[in-house]
Each structure stands twice: as C-alpha cells, then as structure tokens.
Write a protein that holds these residues in place. Structure first.
Motif, PDB file in Angstrom:
ATOM      1  N   ALA A  52     -60.150  -6.342 -80.311  1.00  0.00           N
ATOM      2  CA  ALA A  52     -60.445  -4.931 -79.694  1.00  0.00           C
ATOM      3  C   ALA A  52     -59.462  -3.980 -80.006  1.00  0.00           C
ATOM      4  CB  ALA A  52     -60.922  -4.872 -78.332  1.00  0.00           C
ATOM      5  N   LEU A  53     -58.375  -4.078 -79.711  1.00  0.00           N
ATOM      6  CA  LEU A  53     -57.147  -3.365 -79.975  1.00  0.00           C
ATOM      7  C   LEU A  53     -56.958  -2.797 -81.620  1.00  0.00           C
ATOM      8  CD1 LEU A  53     -54.343  -4.912 -77.765  1.00  0.00           C
ATOM      9  CD2 LEU A  53     -55.505  -2.486 -77.660  1.00  0.00           C
ATOM     10  N   ARG A  54     -57.160  -4.107 -82.606  1.00  0.00           N
ATOM     11  CA  ARG A  54     -56.999  -3.638 -83.768  1.00  0.00           C
ATOM     12  C   ARG A  54     -58.390  -2.789 -84.426  1.00  0.00           C
ATOM     13  NH1 ARG A  54     -57.784  -8.070 -86.618  1.00  0.00           N
ATOM     14  NH2 ARG A  54     -57.949  -9.749 -85.071  1.00  0.00           N
ATOM     15  N   ALA A  55     -59.653  -3.260 -83.614  1.00  0.00           N
ATOM     16  CA  ALA A  55     -60.718  -2.380 -84.200  1.00  0.00           C
ATOM     17  C   ALA A  55     -60.470  -1.123 -83.687  1.00  0.00           C
ATOM     18  CB  ALA A  55     -61.989  -3.088 -83.332  1.00  0.00           C
ATOM     19  N   ALA A  56     -59.969  -0.589 -82.658  1.00  0.00           N
ATOM     20  CA  ALA A  56     -59.675   0.673 -82.260  1.00  0.00           C
ATOM     21  C   ALA A  56     -58.808   1.298 -82.931  1.00  0.00           C
ATOM     22  CB  ALA A  56     -59.134   0.619 -80.641  1.00  0.00           C
ATOM     23  N   MET A  57     -57.810   0.653 -83.384  1.00  0.00           N
ATOM     24  CA  MET A  57     -56.852   1.435 -84.477  1.00  0.00           C
ATOM     25  C   MET A  57     -57.513   1.808 -85.776  1.00  0.00           C
ATOM     26  SD  MET A  57     -53.086  -0.397 -83.775  1.00  0.00           S
ATOM     27  CE  MET A  57     -53.422  -2.178 -83.689  1.00  0.00           C
ATOM     28  N   ARG A  58     -58.367   0.873 -86.227  1.00  0.00           N
ATOM     29  CA  ARG A  58     -59.014   1.099 -87.375  1.00  0.00           C
ATOM     30  C   ARG A  58     -60.201   2.198 -87.266  1.00  0.00           C
ATOM     31  NH1 ARG A  58     -58.948  -4.873 -87.753  1.00  0.00           N
ATOM     32  NH2 ARG A  58     -61.152  -4.658 -86.953  1.00  0.00           N
ATOM     33  N   GLU A  59     -60.770   2.282 -86.205  1.00  0.00           N
ATOM     34  CA  GLU A  59     -61.505   3.528 -85.766  1.00  0.00           C
ATOM     35  C   GLU A  59     -60.875   4.770 -85.618  1.00  0.00           C
ATOM     36  OE1 GLU A  59     -65.039   4.600 -82.564  1.00  0.00           O
ATOM     37  OE2 GLU A  59     -64.262   2.694 -82.510  1.00  0.00           O
ATOM     38  N   ALA A  60     -59.514   4.677 -85.280  1.00  0.00           N
ATOM     39  CA  ALA A  60     -58.793   5.790 -85.276  1.00  0.00           C
ATOM     40  C   ALA A  60     -58.066   6.320 -86.481  1.00  0.00           C
ATOM     41  CB  ALA A  60     -57.818   5.852 -84.131  1.00  0.00           C
ATOM     42  N   GLY A  61     -58.334   5.520 -87.613  1.00  0.00           N
ATOM     43  CA  GLY A  61     -57.890   5.647 -88.951  1.00  0.00           C
ATOM     44  C   GLY A  61     -56.679   4.993 -89.438  1.00  0.00           C
ATOM     45  N   ALA A  62     -56.356   3.789 -88.896  1.00  0.00           N
ATOM     46  CA  ALA A  62     -55.444   2.902 -89.686  1.00  0.00           C
ATOM     47  C   ALA A  62     -56.041   2.412 -90.802  1.00  0.00           C
ATOM     48  CB  ALA A  62     -55.175   1.956 -88.500  1.00  0.00           C
ATOM     49  N   PRO A  63     -55.562   2.442 -91.868  1.00  0.00           N
ATOM     50  CA  PRO A  63     -56.139   1.534 -93.042  1.00  0.00           C
ATOM     51  C   PRO A  63     -56.112   0.060 -92.844  1.00  0.00           C
ATOM     52  CG  PRO A  63     -54.924   3.389 -93.921  1.00  0.00           C
ATOM     53  CD  PRO A  63     -54.528   3.086 -92.517  1.00  0.00           C
ATOM     54  N   ARG A  64     -55.095  -0.373 -92.102  1.00  0.00           N
ATOM     55  CA  ARG A  64     -54.944  -1.782 -91.734  1.00  0.00           C
ATOM     56  C   ARG A  64     -54.286  -1.789 -90.328  1.00  0.00           C
ATOM     57  NH1 ARG A  64     -53.441  -0.721 -96.829  1.00  0.00           N
ATOM     58  NH2 ARG A  64     -54.125  -1.798 -98.384  1.00  0.00           N
ATOM     59  N   ALA A  65     -54.596  -2.796 -89.367  1.00  0.00           N
ATOM     60  CA  ALA A  65     -54.147  -2.803 -88.281  1.00  0.00           C
ATOM     61  C   ALA A  65     -53.730  -4.132 -87.660  1.00  0.00           C
ATOM     62  CB  ALA A  65     -55.298  -2.296 -87.351  1.00  0.00           C
ATOM     63  N   VAL A  66     -52.278  -4.043 -87.203  1.00  0.00           N
ATOM     64  CA  VAL A  66     -51.802  -5.530 -86.802  1.00  0.00           C
ATOM     65  C   VAL A  66     -51.307  -5.198 -85.496  1.00  0.00           C
ATOM     66  CG1 VAL A  66     -49.838  -6.872 -87.485  1.00  0.00           C
ATOM     67  CG2 VAL A  66     -51.108  -5.731 -89.152  1.00  0.00           C
ATOM     68  N   THR A  67     -51.318  -6.276 -84.580  1.00  0.00           N
ATOM     69  CA  THR A  67     -50.622  -6.214 -83.309  1.00  0.00           C
ATOM     70  C   THR A  67     -49.680  -7.665 -83.371  1.00  0.00           C
ATOM     71  OG1 THR A  67     -52.080  -8.184 -82.363  1.00  0.00           O
ATOM     72  CG2 THR A  67     -52.972  -5.836 -82.294  1.00  0.00           C
TER      73      THR A  67
END
Length: 250
Positions: free
Chosen positions: A98-113
């Motif tokens: 869910a964190l990675r999905a939220a970062m992508r929705e906020a504009g991150a082309p790729r998201a990593v935790t």
C-alpha cells in the motif's frame, strides 16, 4: 585560470524519510557521483510509544506529500525510496504494498520501501536464513520477524536493543558492531541490521570479513534497490551486496 569541466549531469533519486531521520549523509555515501538524492521528510506523528509511532508512519497518506515534493519539476526524481524500515514492515506485506502504491499515485515513476528492498537484497544474495539485529522494543522486533518469515526467510536468531526514537540516533559504530557480532548465529546465512537510524556504512565490509557472511543493512539495501531500479550501481567498496543485482522487481 583553467576552469574544470562540470558539473556532472545528475539523475535524481527521491528519498522519503521519517520526520525524525538523521542519517542523510550516510545515504549519500552509497550514491555514485552521477546521482543526487532529494530528501523530503514526513509530517510528524506522536512519539508516545515506538510501536504506535511506526504504525502511524505506515500510513499511505503520510508519504504522498513528500513524494510529490521530490518528483515534481524541476527535481523530477526517477525513483522514490521510503527510507524507514519499521514504518514499511509494521503493516505486513499488504501495508508495504500500500505504501508503494501511494507513492506511485503521488507521482513516483518507481517506488521502493526499505523493507521491500531488504527482501530483494536477501533474494539476490540467495539467503534463506538470517540472524536479525535491531534497536527496537520487542513488539516492533516481533513484527519484523513475522514480515521476514511471511516472505519465506527463516529468522534463526534475533537480538534487539530495546531503544526508542529519542535514543537510537545516539548509537555509534562500536555499538552496532558489537550488536552484530553478538547477534550472529551459526545457522544464519547472513546478518540483517534493521533500522535506517543505525549507522553502518563503514563497518559492513569489516563485519563481513569477520563473520564470513553477508551483512545486509537497512540503508544499504534501500539505496542498492533504488539505484538498481533506474540502472545505476551503488558505491560501497568491499560490501558483498554491491556485487549482485536484483533478481526480481522491488
């Protein structure tokens, strides 16, 4: 006067850090000179209890604003790392996704935790069993062990310092090295040092030589995964993780 060429063109890596993060310089040391880190912090959450604090930082809504800060022009980070270990494992695998999905929705082309990066690092090193060391109180440490086991990683030993957010920032290299040496186990194929608040850059390689096995740390794994996601090799002379590439998407 001769003028040096430069500066070297930069690629941006966004880092969303918790509001109390103090290891900016350590993260930069894994970045090659062609990469700049754009670091934004979350809004504060109550610090009344360590488990409550990291659970609050597990909220997808909390990562949206700092993600937008590092991805909007002119920064335009090509990947965003949520650099908080407990914040990304305390909600289990569903919470991490869910964190990675939220970062992508906020504009991150790729998201990593950080927690997802650790799993990718262990897989790349073909590690199936670990000794875990961390600064957390027991309830947070138990969530970490559960997160790793759910991913198929056998936790053969675990040792914690029982610290809160106000004191973990004072831990030095000597204390981390002592914790790692004491927390290792003969059945562990690697040692995982959890928590982005712990300093580790200069002691990873010496500890690996001493123990004869990989030592994977939170900040190391996070930058390794984020940089590989956009085709860059991290810096980290002598560290075993630097010699491998991810075998799966983070």
């Amino acid at each position: 006067m001769a003028i040096a060429e430069g500066p070297v063109p930069q690629t941006g890596v966004g880092v969303v850090a918790s509001f109390d993060f103090m290891r900016d310089r350590e993260l930069w040391r894994w970045a090659p000179d062609t990469v700049s880190l754009y670091i934004a912090r979350t809004d504060p959450v109550p610090m009344r209890d360590p488990l409550a604090m990291v659970s609050g930082l597990n909220s997808p809504t909390l990562v949206a604003r700092p993600t937008r800060e590092v991805t909007r022009e002119p920064l335009g980070a090509e990947v965003v790392l949520y650099a908080c270990t407990a914040c990304s494992f305390v909600g289990g695998h569903d919470g991490e996704r869910a964190l990675r999905a939220a970062m992508r929705e906020a504009g991150a082309p790729r998201a990593v935790t950080t927690s997802g990066a650790v799993l990718a690092a262990l897989a790349a090193l073909e590690v199936r069993s670990v000794a875990v060391v961390h600064p957390y109180i027991e309830p947070v440490g138990a969530r970490l062990a559960g997160f790793l086991r759910e991913a198929g990683v056998d936790v053969v030993a675990a040792r914690g310092l029982g610290l809160d957010a106000l004191t973990v920032g004072a831990v030095d290299y000597a204390a981390v090295a002592e914790l790692v040496a004491a927390g290792d186990h003969p059945d562990a194929e690697a040692v995982f040092v959890s928590c982005t608040a712990l300093p580790t850059y200069d002691i990873v390689a010496p500890l690996e030589d001493q123990l004869g096995k990989p030592v994977v740390t939170a900040n190391q794994a996070g930058l390794w995964a984020a940089l590989h996601a956009i085709g860059f090799e991290p810096d980290g002379p002598g560290q075993r993780l630097m010699g491998v590439k991810p075998v799966r998407a983070v």
